[in-house]
Design a protein around this motif. Sequence first.
Motif, PDB file in Angstrom:
ATOM      1  N   SER A  19       0.830  -1.202   0.000  1.00 41.07           N
ATOM      2  CA  SER A  19       0.000   0.000   0.000  1.00 41.07           C
ATOM      3  C   SER A  19       0.864   1.252   0.000  1.00 41.07           C
ATOM      4  O   SER A  19       0.542   2.247  -0.662  1.00 41.07           O
ATOM      5  CB  SER A  19      -0.917   0.006   1.227  1.00 41.07           C
ATOM      6  N   LEU A  23       1.004   4.264  -2.748  1.00 46.78           N
ATOM      7  CA  LEU A  23       0.858   5.681  -2.413  1.00 46.78           C
ATOM      8  C   LEU A  23       1.962   6.506  -3.067  1.00 46.78           C
ATOM      9  O   LEU A  23       1.704   7.599  -3.590  1.00 46.78           O
ATOM     10  CB  LEU A  23       0.893   5.865  -0.889  1.00 46.78           C
ATOM     11  N   GLN A  26       1.014   7.255  -6.487  1.00 44.53           N
ATOM     12  CA  GLN A  26      -0.183   8.091  -6.657  1.00 44.53           C
ATOM     13  C   GLN A  26       0.073   9.578  -6.447  1.00 44.53           C
ATOM     14  O   GLN A  26      -0.660  10.407  -6.984  1.00 44.53           O
ATOM     15  CB  GLN A  26      -1.268   7.644  -5.667  1.00 44.53           C
ATOM     16  N   VAL A  58       3.536  12.659   3.972  1.00 45.95           N
ATOM     17  CA  VAL A  58       3.286  12.964   2.570  1.00 45.95           C
ATOM     18  C   VAL A  58       3.489  14.459   2.387  1.00 45.95           C
ATOM     19  O   VAL A  58       2.789  15.270   3.009  1.00 45.95           O
ATOM     20  CB  VAL A  58       1.864  12.568   2.132  1.00 45.95           C
ATOM     21  N   ASP A  65      -2.849  15.094  -4.186  1.00 46.83           N
ATOM     22  CA  ASP A  65      -1.963  14.432  -3.221  1.00 46.83           C
ATOM     23  C   ASP A  65      -2.640  14.318  -1.862  1.00 46.83           C
ATOM     24  O   ASP A  65      -2.508  13.301  -1.168  1.00 46.83           O
ATOM     25  CB  ASP A  65      -0.658  15.219  -3.064  1.00 46.83           C
ATOM     26  N   ALA A  68      -5.256  11.531  -2.004  1.00 50.78           N
ATOM     27  CA  ALA A  68      -4.626  10.209  -1.973  1.00 50.78           C
ATOM     28  C   ALA A  68      -4.106   9.887  -0.577  1.00 50.78           C
ATOM     29  O   ALA A  68      -4.234   8.748  -0.097  1.00 50.78           O
ATOM     30  CB  ALA A  68      -3.494  10.151  -2.993  1.00 50.78           C
ATOM     31  N   ALA A  69      -3.519  10.865   0.099  1.00 48.59           N
ATOM     32  CA  ALA A  69      -2.969  10.632   1.430  1.00 48.59           C
ATOM     33  C   ALA A  69      -4.070  10.328   2.444  1.00 48.59           C
ATOM     34  O   ALA A  69      -3.927   9.431   3.284  1.00 48.59           O
ATOM     35  CB  ALA A  69      -2.165  11.855   1.877  1.00 48.59           C
ATOM     36  N   PHE A  72      -5.373   6.834   1.844  1.00 52.00           N
ATOM     37  CA  PHE A  72      -4.384   5.867   2.327  1.00 52.00           C
ATOM     38  C   PHE A  72      -4.459   5.761   3.849  1.00 52.00           C
ATOM     39  O   PHE A  72      -4.473   4.655   4.414  1.00 52.00           O
ATOM     40  CB  PHE A  72      -2.984   6.297   1.894  1.00 52.00           C
TER      41      PHE A  72
END
Length: 493
Positions: A19, A23, A26, A58, A65, A68-69, A72
Amino acid sequence: MEINDLALPSAPAPLDPASLAALVVQVRGPVLVPGDDGYDAERSGFQLAHRHRPAVIVGAECADDVVAAVRFARAQGLPVAVQATGHGLSTATDGGLLLSTRRMAGVRVDAAAGTARAEAGAVWGQVIEAAAPHGLAPLNGSSPGVGVIGYTLGGGVGVLARTYGFAADQVRSADLVTADGRLRHLTADTDPELFRALLGGGHGLGVVTGMEFGLAPVARLYGGQLVFGGEQLDAALTAYLDWTATVPDELTSSLALIAYPDLPQLPESLRGRYLAHLRIAYTGSAAEGERLVAPLRAVGPRVSDDLHEMPYAESHTIHRDPSDPHAYDADNALLSGLDAAALRRVAALTGPAAPAMCVVQLNHLGGAMAGPGPSAGAVGHRDARYALRLLSPLPVPGAAPGGDAADAALATVRALHAEALAAVAPWRLGRSVNFLLGAHGDRPDADEVVRSVHDAGTHRRLAALRTGHDPENLFRFHPAAASAAPSTAPVPV
């Protein structure tokens, strides 16, 4: 749910490598874990006494971004902390995911509309520079290095506050990533409840990736400092309190009491002296400004007096806040009033004889801050007349051996702050979330601190919204978000 229920496990489960690798692909910005080059620099901010220790960082470069963070983090069961400059760090993450937004630093001014748009990592100095050529000014604070978003979400008391209100009052729209990983464009029309809760409710509702706000038609100020010491100090305190009852809304001011150490790196005029700094920002004419400050000058000789007309771009010279990161702890009280005897008591407790250095600042509130503001946001205790702020430097962790000594220094500072704030208890309404600058998440009274930021009804409404939008309490590290479930306990004053 009380704040003690929110602590991370002492040994969080390791991140899933697959995973984490996904990330990395991504997002545009860096993904860092402990031991990586740049990890320590990325997790550090302006506050050096308390630093995030995340399982993963991140460094977001764009709103995608951030999305996505957050997705995640939710999938991995990781709470999320957000940091741009680190000025407002109040609860540090130990584990979890840190979203560093400093790379998202875009600023755009629409002079015709009288607005600006700032991304998540922009600082006020950028907005001031972009707005000044158009004769416009943002409702920024006293330091140009403070981040726009965090300051505004907490309300934002700046050098134009009595004239134009809280910075949060001028927000037109905000882009918010909520705990479900959705990017929402919020306005007072599209989602009025969430939008208004955000403005004064802070980061606890998600991650703001960008914000549009109104600018003020201000190109210049009359301002600067009057500094008193010695025999004039007590008289200056009384005169300042009396004077604040007479000034118009166009004048915003504060009083700072500082016992300077006798150090060779300080200017001779400050070294080893206990001084009262009266900071003035007036949007009217210089001639009228001179008339208004005459009662303060009548106190007697000044250590310095640099009041003058200046372009708004020089407004940071009024307070002269430190620009270098340092270690500190702080507390504050919003007050319905104050008398000279209580202020002198605070000065006696925190002055040269105090067990720790303590910078005292008294902000004169009221004016436009007393009304609901155009956004009708969630800024707490608008009826406060003053904000009393206490800040004390601390040893930088790791700079010298002896963890027990650092703990003792923090305990001394917090005991001093509590004693000083007890002197103003008869007028105490609550706290300002923007002035909670220490690691309040580690305090035994942390839930009480959280609930003191708003009145009981607003606290319950915000807590219910957070529970509805973030049932897993992903965004638990902002000081006003620590208590995720509605509380039925009375709000302490």
